[in-house]
Design an enzyme around this catalytic site. Structure first.
Site, PDB file in Angstrom:
ATOM      1  N   SER A  53       0.879  -1.183   0.000  1.00 13.85           N
ATOM      2  CA  SER A  53       0.000   0.000   0.000  1.00 13.85           C
ATOM      3  C   SER A  53       0.910   1.225   0.000  1.00 13.85           C
ATOM      4  CB  SER A  53      -0.916  -0.016   1.221  1.00 13.85           C
ATOM      5  OG  SER A  53      -0.175   0.025   2.415  1.00 13.85           O
ATOM      6  N   HIS A 167      -3.371  -5.946   2.501  1.00 15.49           N
ATOM      7  CA  HIS A 167      -2.486  -6.984   3.036  1.00 15.49           C
ATOM      8  C   HIS A 167      -3.192  -8.312   3.281  1.00 15.49           C
ATOM      9  CE1 HIS A 167       0.266  -3.578   4.754  1.00 15.49           C
ATOM     10  NE2 HIS A 167       0.331  -3.690   3.440  1.00 15.49           N
ATOM     11  N   GLN A 175      -6.636  -1.684   7.183  1.00 11.72           N
ATOM     12  CA  GLN A 175      -5.477  -2.529   6.876  1.00 11.72           C
ATOM     13  C   GLN A 175      -4.844  -3.184   8.113  1.00 11.72           C
ATOM     14  OE1 GLN A 175      -2.472  -1.197   3.792  1.00 11.72           O
ATOM     15  NE2 GLN A 175      -1.234  -0.902   5.623  1.00 11.72           N
ATOM     16  N   GLU A 176      -4.696  -2.405   9.204  1.00 13.92           N
ATOM     17  CA  GLU A 176      -3.913  -2.915  10.336  1.00 13.92           C
ATOM     18  C   GLU A 176      -4.599  -2.652  11.673  1.00 13.92           C
ATOM     19  OE1 GLU A 176       0.115  -1.371  10.055  1.00 13.92           O
ATOM     20  OE2 GLU A 176       0.065  -1.592   7.876  1.00 13.92           O
ATOM     21  N   GLU A 217       1.516  -9.337   6.909  1.00 10.33           N
ATOM     22  CA  GLU A 217       2.385  -8.954   8.020  1.00 10.33           C
ATOM     23  C   GLU A 217       2.293  -9.937   9.180  1.00 10.33           C
ATOM     24  OE1 GLU A 217       1.810  -4.808   8.930  1.00 10.33           O
ATOM     25  OE2 GLU A 217       2.591  -4.208   6.962  1.00 10.33           O
ATOM     26  N   ASP A 255      -4.110   1.286  11.651  1.00 11.57           N
ATOM     27  CA  ASP A 255      -3.729   1.911  10.384  1.00 11.57           C
ATOM     28  C   ASP A 255      -4.813   1.552   9.379  1.00 11.57           C
ATOM     29  OD1 ASP A 255      -2.728   2.928   8.080  1.00 11.57           O
ATOM     30  OD2 ASP A 255      -0.960   1.632   7.969  1.00 11.57           O
ATOM     31  N   GLU A 296      -3.387   5.897  12.160  1.00 14.62           N
ATOM     32  CA  GLU A 296      -2.501   6.232  11.031  1.00 14.62           C
ATOM     33  C   GLU A 296      -3.308   6.289   9.736  1.00 14.62           C
ATOM     34  OE1 GLU A 296       0.840   3.503  10.862  1.00 14.62           O
ATOM     35  OE2 GLU A 296       0.856   3.582   8.689  1.00 14.62           O
ATOM     36  N   ASP A 328       1.413   8.501   7.125  1.00 19.16           N
ATOM     37  CA  ASP A 328       2.324   7.535   6.486  1.00 19.16           C
ATOM     38  C   ASP A 328       2.374   7.844   4.987  1.00 19.16           C
ATOM     39  OD1 ASP A 328       3.603   5.335   5.376  1.00 19.16           O
ATOM     40  OD2 ASP A 328       2.017   3.904   5.828  1.00 19.16           O
ATOM     41  N   LYS A 353       9.726   5.370   7.326  1.00 16.15           N
ATOM     42  CA  LYS A 353      10.102   4.182   6.540  1.00 16.15           C
ATOM     43  C   LYS A 353      11.257   4.589   5.637  1.00 16.15           C
ATOM     44  CE  LYS A 353       5.416   2.198   5.943  1.00 16.15           C
ATOM     45  NZ  LYS A 353       4.210   2.287   5.066  1.00 16.15           N
ATOM     46  N   HIS A 381       8.428  -1.057   9.485  1.00 20.15           N
ATOM     47  CA  HIS A 381       8.773  -2.037   8.439  1.00 20.15           C
ATOM     48  C   HIS A 381       7.924  -1.767   7.200  1.00 20.15           C
ATOM     49  CE1 HIS A 381       5.124  -4.807   9.324  1.00 20.15           C
ATOM     50  NE2 HIS A 381       4.821  -3.541   9.479  1.00 20.15           N
ATOM     51  N   ARG A 382       8.050  -2.638   6.173  1.00 19.16           N
ATOM     52  CA  ARG A 382       7.126  -2.651   5.042  1.00 19.16           C
ATOM     53  C   ARG A 382       6.389  -3.993   5.042  1.00 19.16           C
ATOM     54  NH1 ARG A 382       7.479   1.977   1.844  1.00 19.16           N
ATOM     55  NH2 ARG A 382       5.302   1.342   1.556  1.00 19.16           N
ATOM     56  N   SER A 383       5.300  -4.062   4.299  1.00 18.01           N
ATOM     57  CA  SER A 383       4.555  -5.330   4.276  1.00 18.01           C
ATOM     58  C   SER A 383       5.350  -6.436   3.579  1.00 18.01           C
ATOM     59  CB  SER A 383       3.194  -5.138   3.625  1.00 18.01           C
ATOM     60  OG  SER A 383       3.327  -4.506   2.363  1.00 18.01           O
ATOM     61  N   LYS A 404       6.605  -0.267  14.500  1.00 17.37           N
ATOM     62  CA  LYS A 404       5.686  -1.330  14.089  1.00 17.37           C
ATOM     63  C   LYS A 404       6.431  -2.229  13.118  1.00 17.37           C
ATOM     64  CE  LYS A 404       3.061   0.696  10.240  1.00 17.37           C
ATOM     65  NZ  LYS A 404       1.728   0.826   9.640  1.00 17.37           N
TER      66      LYS A 404
END
Ligand code: PEP
Ligand code: MG
Length: 435
Positions: A53, A167, A175-176, A217, A255, A296, A328, A353, A381-383, A404
């Site tokens: 994303s 994800h 998403q999160e 993730e 997020d 986020e 983000d 990031k 991190h990244r996915s 995260k």
């Protein structure tokens, strides 16, 4: 385990060989691993992560195109690294990471590293950072703290335990869904708490949905659609794990990654179609009902009016924010975008990031900008990840107090959390918590 005293003197580095190869990331797509040899024979590596994303204004990965790996090969990036970056880096001694990163930007000559590829550039920049730490005889986190002038701090981990959006294959628009053990006394306790809640959640998900399938993730991705159902599950898991859901014990962080459910023109789909104001109200009811400490990308990156409306709703009369509000995709770790967002009152926090902006020194600049503006920061991190643990040292060395890195499971995610508990062992007395 070095116990060397931090020093402000920067030792120059000399890289005698530099090369790259294609490795698989955690989604099974190619990414770059860079390997370098220093003048004393030390071999260092660094690998590039990859988002799914991604923000519109991120630094640009160089991908091969064509049919193999859906066009996601990195062979062109490797060739450019061999032909152009390696001769540059091995051709001279370097006395600072700014100097290395500046030369990479100049060699690339485009905005966003389109020519050489931000995936190659970020890996080389991370490798150079490791080389400077090695030359100084310091652990990476200590070198980062010395270089940036920040106090080291062990961060509160934000474990992404339920996955949706880009994800996961379920219908969850957000998403999160993360849990953050803010009340833990140590990194060790925080990591163990995250893992314990995760195991309880696995049983709840398996019991309710008959499946505990995972998202990118490492969080569970059960077939649910309503964010409230996901939040109820989190609260239940926290309680069953013997902890208290609360912003002072085990808090929740979201997020939504609103780019993913934006319909354009300030309209969104979270189950129903919502206007900007309705989405603000929706978030406010979630804040009333659940112990959420961080939100986020609640609005899409191109919806400045949405961010303004949310900022007005979340800022208290004394200027403090009702919930940490993180940009983000909105900021893409870019100091200029962070500054513009702060001026418009869009958020009080920034996601960090390194591969969004391209180099380590630009990442340091983003953290410094956030700090100067009184904003909080969370390293991420990244996915799509590798087992490279750079961000664990980055978060400790920049002292921002939040990270995260996905679920407390799967090798590429726990590599970072395990590095944090290793740093804690190496540095007894180093404080754990929010900045
Ligand atoms: C995020 O959106 O915060 C994230 C980590 O996802 P991705 O790496 O896919 O951008
Ligand atoms: Mg995000």
């Amino acid at each position: 385990m070095s116990t060397s005293t931090p020093t402000t003197a920067i030792e120059p580095i000399s890289v005698t060989e530099l090369g790259a190869r294609s490795i698989l990331d955690s989604r099974g797509f190619p990414t770059l691993e860079v390997r370098g040899t220093l003048a004393d024979g030390t071999e260092l590596r660094a690998a590039a992560p990859a988002g799914a994303s991604t923000g519109e204004h991120e630094a640009v990965e160089l991908r091969d195109g064509g049919s193999a790996f859906s066009g996601r090969g990195v062979n062109v990036a490797i060739t450019r690294l061999d032909d152009e970056i390696a001769p540059l880096i091995t051709g001279r001694r370097w006395s600072s990471i700014d100097e290395v990163d500046g030369a990479l930007a100049e060699l690339d000559g485009t905005s966003g590293y389109r020519r050489l590829g931000a995936n190659a550039v970020v890996a080389v920049s991370i490798l150079a950072t490791r080389a400077f730490a090695h030359a100084a005889g310091q652990p990476l986190h200590t070198w980062i703290s010395t270089t940036t002038g920040a106090d080291e701090l062990l961060p509160v981990p934000h474990f992404n335990v339920l996955n949706g959006g880009a994800h996961a294959a379920n219908a969850l628009d957000f998403q999160e869904f993360m849990i953050a053990p803010v009340g833990a006394a140590t990194e060790r306790e925080a990591v163990d708490t995250g893992a314990e809640v995760y195991h309880v959640l696995r049983a709840l998900v398996a019991d309710r949905f008959g499946t505990a399938g995972l998202g990118d993730e490492g969080g569970f991705a059960p077939p649910l659609a309503d964010p409230r159902e996901a939040l109820d599950l989190l609260v239940e898991a926290i309680v069953e794990a013997g902890r208290r859901p609360g912003t002072d014990d085990v808090a929740i962080a979201l997020d939504p990654a609103a780019n993913g459910f934006s319909l354009g023109d300030g309209r969104y789909r979270v189950g129903d179609e919502l206007s900007r104001d309705q989405l603000v109200d929706y978030y406010l009811t979630l804040l009333d009902d659940y112990p959420i400490r961080s939100l986020e990308d609640g609005f899409a990156e191109d919806d400045g009016d949405g961010w303004t409306a949310m900022g007005e709703a979340l800022r208290r009369p004394d200027g403090s924010w009702r919930v940490q509000t993180v940009g983000d995709d909105l900021y893409v770790t870019d100091p200029a975008r962070i500054r513009a967002g702060a001026e418009k009152g869009w958020s009080d926090a920034v996601l960090i990031k390194p591969n969004q902006i391209g180099t380590v020194s630009q990442t340091f600049a983003a953290v410094a900008t956030a700090r100067e503006l009184g904003m909080a920061a969370m390293v991420s991190h990244r996915s799509g990840e590798t087992v490279d643990t750079f961000i664990a040292d980055l978060v400790v060395g920049t002292g921002v107090g939040q990270i995260k890195s996905g679920a407390p499971a799967r090798g590429e995610r726990v590599a970072k959390y395990n590095r944090l508990t290793e740093i804690e062992l190496d540095r007894p007395g180093l404080r754990y918590g929010l900045a």
